[in-house]
Design a protein around this motif. Structure first.
Motif: not given
Lengths: 437, 437
Positions: B421, A362-370, A372-373, A376, B433, B400, B426, B398, B414, A146-147, B410
């Protein structure tokens, strides 16, 4: 048994306890600094030969030439094609969302602009992409495909022509998801090198590795020290510390969701920090109970336990307002507003890398695919820095076109100030443009 | 006698001569590094007492308490009131134009934005000002009031609440124009301290000097080394090298104007670099003649002469197109397009701190009052960095907000990537959800 520290803001020792728990400082190890300085100087001097030697020494990977350390596009594509369909689809779906978000970002804040003032003078900024960038992708235990997406896609959207990826492959072991992500993200070239030697190769260039204009991406202490040292020769993004999550909870989210969100940060690393701020003591107790119930089933329970016991903290606050104020002091990397009124609290939040609003985010949605980068600012640096973005792969040039008329008024002001600073040529250059009458 | 090096792109030795002339590298002096590391550690440990000692030792300024090193608002205002009317008016006119430009910049690229995608998920970025910033203003021979405006005004426009200025006053000698500029720019507090000790005080805070979130502004080798070291604890702007001008001339501008523009860079510093690129050999000869004619009357002729002879270069190119390509390789701080068709060439120019279009736009107008910032990337760093701007005093978070519906699609993506990974928490946080049906 995972028992994060419990604190209450009404305790007389809160300030001291809070500061002690939050304290973290990057250890600037003098031995690492010196080692890195030597490696940088050596690669700058000897180029490919030095990179080959360090790769053999540190990654246990012995090859005859740099060509053997380059991943071909064919190899990247083969890695992608070889993945299960579910992973291929997920990578592509994530890439599409990340791309679309960064396109919106470019449109909102990364376009050129100009205007003319009353006397006809044109002013503005031209926004252009960097020519060539380097992306550092960690290998080994923290190899995150993902990075690759999160670094390469904003560069692409910015318009960067060449994206050079480096990823160490200790003992030659390649991570197919990382290679596949490089394919999906459209990396131009990729080398299986890492550490300070990879940073040096990107910063100075070698016969094989082209010199880049900026290096982004996380890495270990050697990589961080190397990035800090080459800053100025090239741009760098930021020096990343351990990952953090802060959950602001009003008690309306299922307690097991919040417990799992705290885990999802804690599982990264024993030094990762998970913080809960909540005005409801009974809810904090429920989250603690869920932590205890859920922990045994987690494959990474040892890391989670060490992280929560060593750096986790559940803070009982007087109010949500106070919780927001404490969050601003921490300036967390990830900030979940786990509330059924997230928009009531969001305006009070000044400093955070990313703000996740409402129980479903959840933060994990943001980590992978929402979209936004996920790169951070950590360790409180959200006080002054931003998520990785299109703007990191662009730069600006001021545009100024002074009309003949404008030169008459501006020239007089400039001349007064320039003489005041003792810079006569500055003053005379302005005066030369004044009409002689 | 000022005779900048003459080169022609048709010469077989051009590449080597060009590289040798352009070469500049910041000397990372190990002794300075160590000295600065010691000063930083000492100020971090002993605070005000250390700052007082270093100020006495390095600036020859002995006082009993830090209070004596603070400039009051009354003192700043008195400095302004004491200036000749012409200087007061010029400072205010310059400040108004700089403010108005930076307001346009904020509007064009520094506002928050959000959108909702098809499944109701909100995405965007919230842009907020830094809380408190520090501005380093050099003292002594390079004390430039215009730099006070150029650093403080963008911070103000960004919405920074507290702007702390530091300016060394060797032997207690204060520059009234610098103090007046601090008044005009609306600096919150000002201290007469400098060097690595001032950077340390701003980065770590002392009992008297508040810790800031970012430090901007130029300084000597000690200041540069200190800024590099505190980067991460606070933000920094950039590490400035010697100033540079590059003039792209098609021969249509009066030759004496161009000669004076080259002087206006050369007069800063013996290491400053002035470059002329022109396809017209006869015009280059005319500029050289003007250099010789004008030099004797310049008060700073010694510095100009050393700078032009040591680092100046007049390059005869095959064409304006080739001149633009060479300019992109240099990525100059200041780039004058001294042509009667500046808009023909501007699109070819990729890398520059500021682009001055047309014969009337002398660089010195930009330095003082055109509006754009005069703090610009030097030494080729315009390849990856930008003029100081409102964006340097803002940061982004950001935003979200995933809808319940969005969490369903999502969450599945995710989870696949998180399991890939090896980050199960995660994945499970996303799966919690999902609707149980």
């Amino acid at each position: 048994m995972a028992k994060p520290l419990r604190l209450s803001t009404t305790s007389p020792t809160f300030e001291a306890d809070f500061k002690a728990r939050l304290h973290w400082s990057a250890d600037t190890d003098a031995a690492i600094e010196q080692r890195v300085a030597d490696i940088l100087a050596d690669v700058q001097k000897r180029g490919d030969a030095a990179v080959l030697e360090y790769t053999e020494r540190f990654d246990g990977l012995k090859v005859d030439s740099m060509a053997a350390l380059e991943l071909t596009q064919t190899e990247l594509k083969a890695a992608f094609d070889g993945l299960p369909a579910e992973q291929r689809d997920a990578l592509q779906a994530a890439a599409a969302r990340v791309r679309s978000y960064h396109e919106a970002q470019k449109k909102a804040s990364g376009e050129s602009w100009t205007y003319r003032d009353a006397d006809g003078t044109l002013l503005g900024q031209k926004v252009t992409p960097l020519d060539r960038v380097g992306i550092y992708v960690p290998g080994g235990k923290a190899a995150y495909p993902s990075s690759v997406l999160m670094n390469a896609i904003p560069a692409h959207v910015a318009g960067v022509e060449e994206i050079i990826m480096v990823v160490p492959t200790p003992k030659g072991e390649k991570n197919p998801l990382v290679l596949a992500a490089a394919y999906v993200a459209g990396v131009s070239r990729a080398f299986t090198i890492g550490g300070a030697q990879a940073v040096a190769a990107l910063a100075y260039g070698t016969a094989t590795v082209p010199a880049v204009d900026k290096i982004t991406g996380p890495g270990n202490a050697y990589v961080a020290a190397a990035k800090r040292r080459v800053f100025g020769t090239v741009g760098i993004d930021m020096i990343a510390g351990p990952s953090e999550i802060l959950v602001l909870a009003d008690g309306s989210t299922p307690a097991d969701w919040v417990a799992m969100d705290l885990f999802s940060q804690a599982e990264h690393d024993e030094l990762a920090q998970s913080v809960l701020l909540c005005p409801d003591a009974a809810y904090i107790a429920r989250v603690q109970a869920e932590i205890e119930r859920l922990l045994p089933q987690m494959p990474r329970k040892d890391i989670i336990e060490k992280s929560l016991n060593g750096r986790g903290v559940l803070i009982h606050t007087r109010s949500m307002e106070e919780a927001c104020a404490i969050s601003n002091r921490i300036a967390p990397e990830h900030l979940e507003v786990s509330s059924n009124e997230p928009h009531k609290w969001e305006p009070l939040l000044k400093h955070a890398g990313a703000i996740f609003l409402g129980a479903f985010t959840s933060e994990s949605l943001g980590d992978y695919c929402a979209g936004p980068n996920h790169v951070l600012p950590t360790s409180g640096t959200a006080r002054f820095s931003s998520p990785l973005g299109v703007y990191d792969f662009q730069k600006r040039s001021s545009l100024i076109e002074v009309s003949e008329q404008g030169a008459q008024t501006l020239g007089k002001i400039a001349a007064v100030l320039a003489y005041g600073e003792g810079l006569q040529a500055h003053a005379m250059a302005a005066e030369f443009r004044l009409k002689k009458d």
